[in-house]
Design a protein around this motif. Sequence first.
Motif, PDB file in Angstrom:
ATOM      1  N   MET B 279       0.811  -1.206   0.000  1.00  0.00           N
ATOM      2  CA  MET B 279       0.000   0.000   0.000  1.00  0.00           C
ATOM      3  C   MET B 279       0.852   1.265   0.000  1.00  0.00           C
ATOM      4  O   MET B 279       0.583   2.199  -0.751  1.00  0.00           O
ATOM      5  N   VAL B 280       1.914   1.270   0.831  1.00  0.00           N
ATOM      6  CA  VAL B 280       2.755   2.469   0.918  1.00  0.00           C
ATOM      7  C   VAL B 280       3.393   2.767  -0.435  1.00  0.00           C
ATOM      8  O   VAL B 280       3.394   3.909  -0.903  1.00  0.00           O
ATOM      9  N   LEU B 281       3.912   1.745  -1.083  1.00  0.00           N
ATOM     10  CA  LEU B 281       4.543   1.984  -2.378  1.00  0.00           C
ATOM     11  C   LEU B 281       3.524   2.419  -3.428  1.00  0.00           C
ATOM     12  O   LEU B 281       3.774   3.348  -4.208  1.00  0.00           O
ATOM     13  N   PHE B 282       2.367   1.779  -3.432  1.00  0.00           N
ATOM     14  CA  PHE B 282       1.348   2.154  -4.419  1.00  0.00           C
ATOM     15  C   PHE B 282       0.833   3.560  -4.157  1.00  0.00           C
ATOM     16  O   PHE B 282       0.593   4.326  -5.081  1.00  0.00           O
ATOM     17  N   SER B 283       0.657   3.858  -2.879  1.00  0.00           N
ATOM     18  CA  SER B 283       0.131   5.165  -2.532  1.00  0.00           C
ATOM     19  C   SER B 283       1.046   6.268  -3.055  1.00  0.00           C
ATOM     20  O   SER B 283       0.594   7.243  -3.656  1.00  0.00           O
ATOM     21  N   ALA B 284       2.360   6.092  -2.843  1.00  0.00           N
ATOM     22  CA  ALA B 284       3.313   7.095  -3.320  1.00  0.00           C
ATOM     23  C   ALA B 284       3.281   7.170  -4.845  1.00  0.00           C
ATOM     24  O   ALA B 284       3.333   8.256  -5.421  1.00  0.00           O
ATOM     25  N   ALA B 285       3.176   6.014  -5.499  1.00  0.00           N
ATOM     26  CA  ALA B 285       3.167   6.006  -6.960  1.00  0.00           C
ATOM     27  C   ALA B 285       1.910   6.691  -7.494  1.00  0.00           C
ATOM     28  O   ALA B 285       1.969   7.449  -8.465  1.00  0.00           O
ATOM     29  N   VAL B 323       6.806  -4.234  -6.406  1.00  0.00           N
ATOM     30  CA  VAL B 323       6.130  -4.798  -5.228  1.00  0.00           C
ATOM     31  C   VAL B 323       5.976  -6.309  -5.407  1.00  0.00           C
ATOM     32  O   VAL B 323       6.258  -7.086  -4.491  1.00  0.00           O
ATOM     33  N   THR B 324       5.546  -6.713  -6.603  1.00  0.00           N
ATOM     34  CA  THR B 324       5.334  -8.141  -6.829  1.00  0.00           C
ATOM     35  C   THR B 324       6.635  -8.918  -6.637  1.00  0.00           C
ATOM     36  O   THR B 324       6.647  -9.938  -5.935  1.00  0.00           O
ATOM     37  N   THR B 325       7.739  -8.423  -7.217  1.00  0.00           N
ATOM     38  CA  THR B 325       8.996  -9.157  -7.047  1.00  0.00           C
ATOM     39  C   THR B 325       9.415  -9.197  -5.588  1.00  0.00           C
ATOM     40  O   THR B 325       9.847 -10.237  -5.092  1.00  0.00           O
TER      41      THR B 325
END
Lengths: 367, 396
Positions: B279-285, B323-325
Amino acid sequence: MKSSRAQRIRGLLLVNGVLLLLVLIWLIPVVGLLVSSFRDRFDIQTTPWWAILPHRKWEVVEKIDPRAQGLDASGPMTINGITATFEELRAGVTTPEGQRLQWIGNRRIGTIEVQDKVWTVSWKFTLDNYKQVLQGKSFVYTREDGTVVTIPGDNFYGALLNSIAVALPSTLIPILIAAFAAYGFAWMNFPGRRLMFILVVALLVVPLQIALVPILRDYAKLNLNGTFLAIWLAHTGFGLPLATYLLFNYISTLPRETLESAFIDGASHFTVFTRLILPLSVPALASFAIFQFLWVWNDYLVALIFLGGDRNFQVVTMRLAAIVGDRGQDWHLLTAGAFVTMVLPLIVFFSLQRYFVRGLLAGSIKG
Amino acid sequence: MQYLERRASMELSPIARLVTNLLRIALAALIPLIAFYILYQGFLFLRAGNASKGVITLIAIVWGVGGVAILYWVFNWLVELLPLYWTTRLQPFVFVGPAMAILAWYLFLPSLRTLWISLYGKDGPPGIPLSLLFSSPNEFIALLRAQFVGLGNYIAVFTDRLMREAFRNNIFFWIGVATPLTVIFGLLVAVLADRSKFENFAKAMVFMPMAISFVGAGVIWNFIYEVKPVGSPQIGLLNAIVVGLGGQPQAWPAYTAISPWNNLFLVIIVVWLQTGYAMVLFSAALKGIPEEIIEAARVDGANEMEVFFRIMVPSIRGTIITVTTTVIIFTLKIFDVVWVMTGGQFGTDVIATQFYRQSFIARNSGYGSAIAIVLLIAVIPVMVYNLRRFGEQEAF
């Protein structure tokens, strides 16, 4: 216009509603644990933790002796205007007034209870669970029937100290070593620089399992197994690729002009590093520090292998796992113990979340 | 300065180059060795003195961290005493050398050593003194040969029933189910939070499990899965719901009748823990997508679903891959949760639990090492991808 506004409100409700539901699902497991850790040990086993919420429960208002009433349990009986057989009464019969009649005990000497459904909460909170898991001494308590029971303490207090003794040096030593290396990679020119950095990048994803058997053999030769030093060095080695990589990414983007003017003024690399780069890199250092601290604190495998079975040196994750193995049904200990292991990382996490997020975003794939 | 350096290296004779390189290696090895020695002596001293843990910790920090820092300072000072010609040549190795030496000891060489051990039987290669190789090479080789099994361990790894079960769980349940669920939930929370009225609170709550250990999470979820006999009140949330709906209470992760699907009860725990990271990575993206593009699509009549699938998802494709990797690598090595919850019983074994059991309980180093090498081989594609991305960087 009006319909689009209604649509927007509906959308807003949907978004917030679904999100709230997800947040609740994420929170409930922790809330259940936290609440249970403060509940009385008998309550935990006999009532669910959500019994602390107001709920309706049958409560005895009157006891009837069937023999005094001249009732015969072998056939249908009539009590308070209700006629039922023994089997029906055993399961409980609800009267039209909302009361329940229940036969308690066996056919010959049982009693009949008249129960009312009343609103109630199960609010018997205690700190005893925490006292017991934290203490190293044995714990004495008196059962409801008066017998005194002695249970050895779980010494989470000692385990907490061990965890701190493991986590702090295991966080600070790799940061120091990695910061020097990151500076070297970013601002110095030397043969093999590219090759060495390729090694760092390659080792980022190497699973640490690969190192456990050989390192354990080295430690056996050095007589290091089961010591804090062994685990500090192991965490240093395993954390170093990520630390170097993250710090390099940060340090290499610092403005070149600042450094060059320092060099022109005659400053050495060491001075520039300690006086200029380290202070400027505090955000990156903090990100990695939190990352590594949480990782080391929550680690179980590395501690299990290098600290071994000596109870005096066990960290909190090991102690907790030991209770899961020995006394997996003692929920008053497990819940309190689990919360004790979580307190410090949660404090660190919530107070320094910003840095932690930054560290995650800096691109991290750890082995 | 770079100019100076380049000119100097051109003039270097072979002998001078050799001496330089020897000195560089010596520096790289010496600092960690001395640091280790000082730490070791201090540690023995403290342990012998039966100091309390608080004291040991405090001294460890001051002594360990301070000692390492002073060592850097001393070596740097020594190198700076040398003529400039030597300083420029050796100083980088004061900075970079210790890190490289530690990496070599803890990760690089162990990979090779584990590979070597994996070619041998239960106890690994026999401990023969190297001097024997020079005095009687035939005997040395014969001794090695006696324990050598070649690829035998690897054949066993891929044919053993328990290992096949571990592979199935890792590939199907952990990579196939846990990873996409983590990504989907992470994306869902990120998108919803972005438009909600309580974004920060929601994100903090979903992110919170990241601070909880797997052992702690195991306890939390064990409590949810707790089973009581039929008839007595269920104190576990899941069984209370199941019984409330008229079902039978079960010890879900240990429910072998539904095996292998009982793995899903372990998968849930990891999804719960890892969604915050995604979530944190997606949110920033998502915040990085220019608002105008999304607005323009809405003006053109795209509905929210179309905006999400046609604009947001393609814009953050890079993050989705990262994120997936990361989650795949993570789940590949999953150990703590399984070990604490089921101990790998009831058909829930994974590669890492098998590795632990073989290496440290059955004491079968050869076989355990072969499992570790299989784990390493599994991450090589990601390693290559990282290196390729690094190669594209201009900085080097």
